[in-house]
Design an enzyme around this catalytic site. Structure first.
Site, PDB file in Angstrom:
ATOM      1  N   ASP A  13       1.337  -0.977   0.143  1.00  0.00           N
ATOM      2  CA  ASP A  13      -0.096  -0.190   0.086  1.00  0.00           C
ATOM      3  C   ASP A  13       0.793   1.294   0.218  1.00  0.00           C
ATOM      4  OD1 ASP A  13       1.041   0.862   2.984  1.00  0.00           O
ATOM      5  OD2 ASP A  13      -0.860  -0.746   2.905  1.00  0.00           O
ATOM      6  N   HIS A 170       9.457  -0.716   8.252  1.00  0.00           N
ATOM      7  CA  HIS A 170       9.327  -2.330   8.415  1.00  0.00           C
ATOM      8  C   HIS A 170       9.762  -2.562   6.634  1.00  0.00           C
ATOM      9  CE1 HIS A 170       6.781  -1.082  12.155  1.00  0.00           C
ATOM     10  NE2 HIS A 170       6.301  -0.121  11.362  1.00  0.00           N
TER      11      HIS A 170
END
Ligand SMILES: *[C@@H]1O[C@H](CO)[C@@H](O)[C@H](O)[C@H]1NC(C)=O
Length: 237
Positions: A13, A170
């Site tokens: 995303d 991340h």
């Protein structure tokens, strides 16, 4: 003998650490990004509008149910997801990516594919600091300049949410999976209730008398350690 160039698809995303991971991927000679799924934006900056971008499915349960052979046709699935034995980031139980679709996550973890799960207990060790951001801002590189700008909002979020002056990388950590060590076992995902999205890793050290929801399920790999300084170094480079 030269190692074969790994072909990868990035399913993502359009977050900020996602953009960093994509930039790193597109600059890494060891891999070829053959496609991106469910992403908007940032590719124009990378100057790589030649990389195909496909919109993700609107229905939640995907490819594995349509094609039982799916897991044999992918080399490895690296999942940025799960909060193994630590609090999550959308609730004390759950990490955001797993929380969004815990049923699909459980299907992936039990599919038999070679899955490597990189959880929050790993990615929280990889912190880009204010001084790194300063270096990016001073650099003449176009990615560096762009990132130093879009990182503002990410730094603000971390300051509010975690009271830190750095940000967790991340997605770049998941991309640089070769810097990760792992352990093998069975992962199941809680799909309902107050612990929705919780990932439970069974390390197979105890043999249970009863049959459990973890019995007879294929093993996956769960990240145990990461070479955090090396991730930062590669991202900065
Ligand atoms: C992360 O979680 C996995 C699975 O529970 C565990 O094996 C590993 O030791 C943990 N790593 C850290 C650094 O907490």
């Amino acid at each position: 003998m030269a190692e074969e160039i790994k072909k990868i698809i990035i399913d993502t995303d359009p977050g900020i650490d996602d953009a960093i991971a994509i930039f790193v991927a597109l600059q890494s000679p060891e891999i070829e990004v053959i496609g991106l799924t469910t992403i908007f934006g940032n590719l124009e900056v990378a100057g790589r509008t030649d990389t195909p971008v496909a919109e993700g499915s609107y229905v939640t349960i995907t490819a594995i149910q349509l094609d039982p052979e799916f897991f044999k046709n992918v080399g490895q699935i690296v999942v940025l997801g799960g909060a193994f034995a630590v609090n999550g980031n959308v609730s004390p139980a759950a990490e955001a990516n797993i929380f969004k679709d815990p049923t699909a996550a459980d299907i992936v973890f039990t599919s038999g594919a070679d899955v490597l799960a990189v959880g929050l207990n790993i990615t929280h060790q990889v912190v880009l600091t204010d001084s790194h951001r300063g270096e990016l801002a001073k650099s003449n590189g176009k990615f560096a300049k762009y990132l130093s700008k879009i990182l503002d909002v990410y730094f603000d979020y971390h300051h509010t949410a975690y009271n830190t002056r750095g940000v967790f990388l991340h997605d770049p950590t998941a991309l640089l999976a070769s810097l990760i060590t792992y352990s093998e076992g069975v992962v199941r995902v809680q799909t309902v209730g107050i612990t929705k999205g919780l990932t439970i890793f069974y390390n197979k050290q105890k043999r249970f008398v009863e049959v459990t929801e973890w019995s007879e399920k294929p093993s996956v790999k769960v990240a145990v350690t990461v070479d955090a300084p090396k991730v930062i170094e590669l991202v900065m480079a």
